[in-house]
Design an enzyme around this catalytic site. Structure first.
Site, PDB file in Angstrom:
ATOM      1  N   GLU A 119       0.852  -1.187   0.000  1.00 27.59           N
ATOM      2  CA  GLU A 119       0.000   0.000   0.000  1.00 27.59           C
ATOM      3  C   GLU A 119       0.888   1.238   0.000  1.00 27.59           C
ATOM      4  O   GLU A 119       2.000   1.229   0.521  1.00 27.59           O
ATOM      5  CB  GLU A 119      -0.923   0.016   1.227  1.00 27.59           C
ATOM      6  CG  GLU A 119      -2.031  -1.021   1.144  1.00 27.59           C
ATOM      7  CD  GLU A 119      -3.195  -0.768   2.118  1.00 27.59           C
ATOM      8  OE1 GLU A 119      -3.216   0.285   2.784  1.00 27.59           O
ATOM      9  OE2 GLU A 119      -4.081  -1.627   2.190  1.00 27.59           O
TER      10      GLU A 119
ATOM     11  N   HIS B 267      -5.414   0.627  -2.072  1.00 29.15           N
ATOM     12  CA  HIS B 267      -5.916  -0.659  -1.574  1.00 29.15           C
ATOM     13  C   HIS B 267      -5.725  -1.702  -2.680  1.00 29.15           C
ATOM     14  O   HIS B 267      -5.893  -1.361  -3.855  1.00 29.15           O
ATOM     15  CB  HIS B 267      -7.417  -0.579  -1.296  1.00 29.15           C
ATOM     16  CG  HIS B 267      -7.772  -0.119   0.080  1.00 29.15           C
ATOM     17  ND1 HIS B 267      -9.052  -0.191   0.559  1.00 29.15           N
ATOM     18  CD2 HIS B 267      -7.024   0.420   1.082  1.00 29.15           C
ATOM     19  CE1 HIS B 267      -9.088   0.288   1.800  1.00 29.15           C
ATOM     20  NE2 HIS B 267      -7.867   0.680   2.130  1.00 29.15           N
TER      21      HIS B 267
HETATM   22 ZN    ZN Z   1      -7.389   1.862   3.664  1.00 28.69          ZN
END
Ligand code: ZN
Length: 158
Positions: free
Chosen positions: A38, A102
Site C-alpha cells: 500500500e 488498496h
Molecule cells: Zn485503507
C-alpha cells in the site's frame, strides 16, 4: 484507463478537480502486482468556495510503514512539504486531505480508515471536511469526511 479528473458530490454542491500530475501520481501507485505494498500521501490544493482543486499528491516517504494491506503515514515528511507549498504559494495551496491505495479493484474504506479519517478531519486547520481518496486497481473511492461519521461520496463527472 486513467482515472477521471472531475468529481462531484451527489447534490453537486462540491466539485473536485484532480490535476493531471495528481492523476499520474495516483496511477503510478496502483497495487498491480500481488507483491505491491500500500502507498499513500497527502493531497494539496486550493479551495474556491466549497470547491476543491487538488494540485499535488505527495508520495510515500522512507519513514512511512508500507505493507500489502497496511499503510501508515509518518507525518514529518508530508507535513514539511505541505508547509513549504503553503509558504511558496502565498497561502493558497493548502492541505486538503489524504490518499492511499488498496489492493481492491473498486476500493472501500476499512473501519480503521474511517477512524483515522475522522481524526484527521477534526485536526484540519481550516475546519473544512477532509478529502479522502482510496486508489483501487480500477477506480477511486472519494469521500468528503466530516469530523464524525460518514460524509458524501463523490462520483466522477464525465
Ligand atoms: Zn485503507
Amino acid at each position: 484507463m486513467p482515472f477521471i479528473n472531475s468529481w462531484a458530490t451527489p447534490d453537486r454542491r462540491v466539485l473536485l478537480s484532480l490535476a493531471e500530475p495528481v492523476i499520474a501520481t495516483l496511477d503510478s501507485h496502483i497495487q498491480v502486482r500481488p507483491s505491491d505494498c500500500e502507498a499513500g500521501g497527502i493531497l494539496l490544493g486550493t479551495v474556491h468556495g466549497s470547491n476543491i482543486a487538488v494540485v499535488e499528491a505527495t508520495v510515500p516517504t522512507t519513514w512511512d510503514k508500507r505493507l500489502r494491506f497496511f499503510f501508515e503515514r509518518m507525518p514529518s515528511g508530508h507535513s514539511s512539504i505541505a508547509r513549504a507549498r503553503w509558504n511558496a504559494s502565498r497561502s493558497t495551496v493548502r492541505y486538503v486531505g489524504e490518499w492511499h491505495t488498496h489492493p481492491q479493484d473498486y476500493p472501500w474504506p476499512s473501519t480503521l480508515d474511517r477512524i483515522e479519517w475522522n481524526k484527521l478531519s477534526r485536526t484540519r486547520a481550516d475546519g473544512r471536511p477532509m478529502l479522502a481518496v482510496i486508489v483501487g486497481r480500477k477506480g477511486l473511492y472519494v469521500e468528503l469526511v466530516p469530523h464524525a461519521g460518514t460524509g458524501p461520496v463523490m462520483t466522477p463527472m464525465e
